[in-house]
Design a protein around this motif. Structure first.
Motif, PDB file in Angstrom:
ATOM      1  N   ALA A 239       0.832  -1.204   0.000  1.00  0.00           N
ATOM      2  CA  ALA A 239       0.000   0.000   0.000  1.00  0.00           C
ATOM      3  C   ALA A 239       0.868   1.256   0.000  1.00  0.00           C
ATOM      4  CB  ALA A 239      -0.925  -0.016   1.215  1.00  0.00           C
ATOM      5  N   ARG A 240       1.949   1.237   0.764  1.00  0.00           N
ATOM      6  CA  ARG A 240       2.856   2.397   0.760  1.00  0.00           C
ATOM      7  C   ARG A 240       3.533   2.559  -0.598  1.00  0.00           C
ATOM      8  NH1 ARG A 240       6.067   2.208   6.600  1.00  0.00           N
ATOM      9  NH2 ARG A 240       4.203   2.218   7.944  1.00  0.00           N
ATOM     10  N   GLU A 241       3.895   1.436  -1.216  1.00  0.00           N
ATOM     11  CA  GLU A 241       4.505   1.509  -2.541  1.00  0.00           C
ATOM     12  C   GLU A 241       3.536   2.079  -3.565  1.00  0.00           C
ATOM     13  OE1 GLU A 241       8.002  -1.755  -3.370  1.00  0.00           O
ATOM     14  OE2 GLU A 241       5.929  -2.318  -3.603  1.00  0.00           O
ATOM     15  N   LEU A 242       2.291   1.647  -3.492  1.00  0.00           N
ATOM     16  CA  LEU A 242       1.292   2.132  -4.431  1.00  0.00           C
ATOM     17  C   LEU A 242       1.045   3.620  -4.241  1.00  0.00           C
ATOM     18  CD1 LEU A 242      -0.789   1.625  -6.628  1.00  0.00           C
ATOM     19  CD2 LEU A 242      -2.408   0.941  -4.849  1.00  0.00           C
ATOM     20  N   CYS A 273       0.102  -3.251 -13.187  1.00  0.00           N
ATOM     21  CA  CYS A 273      -0.260  -3.897 -11.930  1.00  0.00           C
ATOM     22  C   CYS A 273       0.599  -5.144 -11.748  1.00  0.00           C
ATOM     23  CB  CYS A 273      -1.737  -4.260 -11.955  1.00  0.00           C
ATOM     24  SG  CYS A 273      -2.362  -4.785 -10.356  1.00  0.00           S
ATOM     25  N   LEU A 274       1.598  -5.026 -10.909  1.00  0.00           N
ATOM     26  CA  LEU A 274       2.452  -6.168 -10.583  1.00  0.00           C
ATOM     27  C   LEU A 274       2.319  -6.433  -9.094  1.00  0.00           C
ATOM     28  CD1 LEU A 274       5.746  -5.597 -12.563  1.00  0.00           C
ATOM     29  CD2 LEU A 274       3.953  -7.226 -13.036  1.00  0.00           C
ATOM     30  N   LEU A 275       1.970  -7.641  -8.732  1.00  0.00           N
ATOM     31  CA  LEU A 275       1.816  -7.995  -7.328  1.00  0.00           C
ATOM     32  C   LEU A 275       3.172  -8.355  -6.758  1.00  0.00           C
ATOM     33  CD1 LEU A 275      -1.340 -10.242  -7.638  1.00  0.00           C
ATOM     34  CD2 LEU A 275      -1.250  -7.832  -7.067  1.00  0.00           C
ATOM     35  N   SER A 276       3.709  -7.479  -5.899  1.00  0.00           N
ATOM     36  CA  SER A 276       4.972  -7.831  -5.262  1.00  0.00           C
ATOM     37  C   SER A 276       4.752  -8.913  -4.213  1.00  0.00           C
ATOM     38  CB  SER A 276       5.622  -6.598  -4.643  1.00  0.00           C
ATOM     39  OG  SER A 276       4.784  -6.063  -3.658  1.00  0.00           O
ATOM     40  N   ASP A 277       3.611  -8.833  -3.503  1.00  0.00           N
ATOM     41  CA  ASP A 277       3.227  -9.951  -2.637  1.00  0.00           C
ATOM     42  C   ASP A 277       1.718 -10.143  -2.670  1.00  0.00           C
ATOM     43  OD1 ASP A 277       5.772  -8.723  -0.794  1.00  0.00           O
ATOM     44  OD2 ASP A 277       5.758 -10.841  -1.296  1.00  0.00           O
ATOM     45  N   PHE A 278       0.994  -9.177  -2.145  1.00  0.00           N
ATOM     46  CA  PHE A 278      -0.460  -9.242  -2.141  1.00  0.00           C
ATOM     47  C   PHE A 278      -1.083  -7.956  -2.668  1.00  0.00           C
ATOM     48  CE2 PHE A 278       1.034 -11.856   1.393  1.00  0.00           C
ATOM     49  CZ  PHE A 278       0.522 -13.085   1.014  1.00  0.00           C
ATOM     50  N   GLY A 279      -0.284  -6.949  -2.952  1.00  0.00           N
ATOM     51  CA  GLY A 279      -0.820  -5.668  -3.356  1.00  0.00           C
ATOM     52  C   GLY A 279      -0.404  -5.304  -4.757  1.00  0.00           C
TER      53      GLY A 279
END
Length: 402
Positions: A239-242, A273-279
């Motif tokens: 979320a912070r990355e987004l 949209c690339l999911l680094s883990d769940f986001g």
């Protein structure tokens, strides 16, 4: 002059000059110079009333005011050339530019020295800024000494000093060193200390430290295992990355004057949209090279120099050369924006599937997996071993098209 008989005698002018002496000659020269200046001023016209006092007014400025101005210039400098151009203006600026107040306010962009420009003067400048209490300079010099110059002791001391001052990058780098036991043996690893440093850096807003702490909680690595808390931290990191990616895209749109309605944004502002883990993670910002100056320096340094060429001092673990056994030498972290090398063989963790890539931390592994390695990771060795162990009528298959 000569007489008819050939005798010489002095003229009346020479006799008068000898009688007057050197004092009269100096008076004549001063009168001549004054007359020359008067004629020049008459040709150029009368001078403005305030021009004569400009130099005196600048010299009458207190040093504290000049130091404060130079400190503001150093804090807002976008490159080393900006600060150098301001300091080289005059002799007084050169002298006051070495003040501790000015060096303590030097911005990270002004400290961002490149590996191709590394020299003794750059080393001295970073050392002066470090002595003045600049945490960014302390961290950058620590990374260069620890990984590039092989000075493990002084590099770790500078990094610890920056971490004590609350520098989040220094805290995370110390956590990576504790997790891997960098600069020592495998027995020197301290997982609990690494997790504590990650928690401190995450509390200061470091996204990679927050992601690393989430993986530690999921795996029980240095902390008590908690899948729910680990997942929560990973979602917070994304979320912070987004939020950072959206803010950078908005600032880019404002700078280019492009509106989001009715126009297609391409280039660095485009979001995938690339999911680094769940986001959700914007790959454009990472591809644009938002790495820290220290990581960029490490990547450039080892790209132009063989790994293991760093100098080793007394009491330090020297960097080993690549052995004759093929993959037994030192390796770099496969995440392109990291730049950290191994300080001993088999220090980093390999990919458990392909065994080709290796990472210094779980955060680098998670980012590189979704950015690039997911499309490249194939267990070819296992397939070949399985095919050789179980030969059959369908063993020979066509190779996939390139």
């Amino acid at each position: 002059m000569r007489t008819r008989r050939g005798a010489c005698y002095s003229s009346c002018h020479e006799a008068a000059a000898a009688a007057e002496g050197p004092e009269m000659h100096r008076q004549k020269r001063s009168r001549t110079a004054a007359a020359t200046e008067g004629s020049a001023s008459a040709l150029s016209g009368p001078a403005p009333a305030g021009c004569a006092a400009v130099g005196d007014m600048f010299e009458e400025l207190p040093d504290d005011l000049v130091v404060s101005i130079l400190a503001d210039v150093a804090a807002s400098a976008g490159s080393p050339a900006d600060l150098a151009g301001a300091i080289m203006t005059c002799k007084r600026f050169r002298e006051l530019g070495r003040n501790r107040v000015v060096l303590a306010k030097v911005s990270p962009r002004c400290l961002a020295v490149r590996a191709k420009s590394w020299s003794d003067s750059a080393h001295r400048f970073l050392k002066r800024c470090t002595d003045a209490g600049n945490l960014d300079a302390s961290y950058l010099l620590a990374m260069i000494r620890f990984y590039c110059l092989g000075s493990r002791g002084s590099g770790a001391a500078l990094m610890a000093a920056a971490a004590v001052g609350g520098h989040r990058e220094a805290l995370y780098s110390l956590a990576v060193i504790q997790f891997n036991g960098s600069g020592g043996s495998k027995d020197d690893r301290d997982l609990r200390a690494g997790a504590a440093l990650c928690a401190r850096a995450a509390s200061l807003g470091h996204v990679d430290a927050l992601r690393e702490l989430g993986h530690c909680l999921q795996d029980g690595y240095g902390v008590r295992r908690s899948l729910l808390d680990g997942r929560r931290l990973l979602i917070q990191a994304n979320a912070r990355e987004l939020a950072a990616a959206v803010a950078s895209s908005a600032s880019l749109l404002r700078a280019t004057g492009t509106s989001t309605s009715g126009s297609k944004v391409s280039g660095p502002g485009r979001h995938s949209c690339l999911l680094s883990d769940f986001g959700c993670r914007a790959a454009a910002a990472a591809a644009a090279g938002e790495a820290h100056a220290a990581n960029r320096f490490l990547a450039e340094w080892f790209a132009s120099r063989p790994l293991g060429a760093a100098e080793s001092g007394p009491g330090l673990a020297p960097m080993e050369e690549d052995g004759a056994g093929g993959g037994g030498g030192l390796r770099m972290c496969s995440h392109a924006l990291c730049g950290r090398p191994e300080t001993r063989r088999h220090e980093f963790r390999r990919c458990s599937v392909c065994g080709v890539v290796n990472y210094c931390s779980r955060a680098c592994q998670a980012l590189h997996w979704k950015m690039a390695h997911k499309a490249e990771c194939t267990p070819m060795d296992r397939w070949l071993d399985a095919g050789n162990a179980n030969p059959g009528p369908n063993a020979a298959v066509a190779a996939p098209a390139p």
